[in-house]
Design an enzyme around this catalytic site. Structure first.
Site, mmCIF file in Angstrom:
data_model
loop_
_atom_site.group_PDB
_atom_site.id
_atom_site.type_symbol
_atom_site.label_atom_id
_atom_site.label_comp_id
_atom_site.label_asym_id
_atom_site.label_seq_id
_atom_site.Cartn_x
_atom_site.Cartn_y
_atom_site.Cartn_z
ATOM 1 N N CYS A 1 17.766 44.709 11.280
ATOM 2 C CA CYS A 1 16.917 45.328 12.298
ATOM 3 C C CYS A 1 15.816 44.359 12.861
ATOM 4 O O CYS A 1 15.483 44.371 13.927
ATOM 5 C CB CYS A 1 16.255 46.622 11.759
ATOM 6 S SG CYS A 1 17.481 47.925 11.313
ATOM 7 N N ARG B 1 22.722 52.524 14.228
ATOM 8 C CA ARG B 1 22.192 51.500 15.376
ATOM 9 C C ARG B 1 22.954 52.310 16.604
ATOM 10 O O ARG B 1 24.224 52.049 16.663
ATOM 11 C CB ARG B 1 22.860 50.223 15.074
ATOM 12 C CG ARG B 1 22.207 49.928 13.849
ATOM 13 C CD ARG B 1 22.971 48.181 13.605
ATOM 14 N NE ARG B 1 22.298 47.583 12.287
ATOM 15 C CZ ARG B 1 21.341 47.482 11.859
ATOM 16 N NH1 ARG B 1 20.320 47.651 12.586
ATOM 17 N NH2 ARG B 1 21.045 47.151 10.527
#
Length: 213
Positions: free
Chosen positions: A50, A127
């Site tokens: 991330c 995601r």
């Protein structure tokens, strides 16, 4: 085992509305009326994949802005966690996160956008990336596994392709880049199909012709 129903937004339908706390104050999707929006989720703050993705979005924020597009991140963490993580990225990687990050502790936004997926993650947002047009319509969405990062350059490319299609009423071929030829919409009738070869396009067959912009 209890079955869990996951609701997914629909392409070419209004994107789910929300109002939520962010690192830039309270934001609603309706605040972005008239602009394109890239809304993207990540599983958690202070995670390595991330961190690379947020850094990449941040370094390209100006390029999105030039396309009348705002960035909006999200994870199921608090505002304080987001602030701490953004400061950590700036300190350790020299990248300033200039866009809002939604704090979605209730998972309300994540559920509206199908980000909570049993089998992928029950407690974190997968995601996911959504491109929303200036009218608030969802135009593209991509879901990625927890283990693999996204290509921010691909979302820039898709945004440019969508804007080109809207402006010129054309389609774009695989891996189209600005300046490449575009695909002319195929004929809708037998007469139009018969006439296509003589219309001055880069003709391959009645259903496949290209042109330059």
């Amino acid at each position: 085992m209890t079955d869990v129903t996951v609701t997914f937004p629909q392409l070419n339908q209004p994107a789910p509305e929300f109002t939520a706390k962010t690192t830039h104050g309270v934001k609603s999707l309706s605040d972005y009326k008239g602009k394109w929006v890239v809304l993207f989720s990540h599983p958690a703050d202070f995670t390595p994949v991330c961190t690379t993705e947020f850094s990449a979005f941040a370094t390209r924020q100006e390029q999105f802005a030039e396309l009348n597009c705002e960035l909006l991140g999200l994870s199921i963490d608090s505002v304080h966690s987001h602030i701490a993580w953004a400061r950590n990225i700036e300190q350790n990687f020299g990248v300033k996160i200039g866009f809002p990050i939604i704090a979605d502790l209730s998972m309300e936004v994540a559920h509206k956008y199908g980000m909570i997926q049993p089998g992928a993650s029950d407690t974190s947002a997968v995601r996911a990336t959504f491109i929303i047009d200036p009218e608030g319509v969802l135009r593209a969405m991509v879901y990625y596994p927890m283990s693999n990062g996204r290509s921010v350059d691909e979302f820039l490319r898709v945004l440019k392709a969508l804007q080109t299609s809207d402006t010129h009423k054309v389609a774009t071929p695989e891996n189209w880049q600005p300046g490449d030829d575009v695909i002319v919409p195929p004929p809708a009738t037998m007469d139009e199909a018969a006439a296509r070869e003589g219309q001055g396009y880069q003709y391959t067959d009645w259903y496949f012709s290209k042109k330059s912009l």
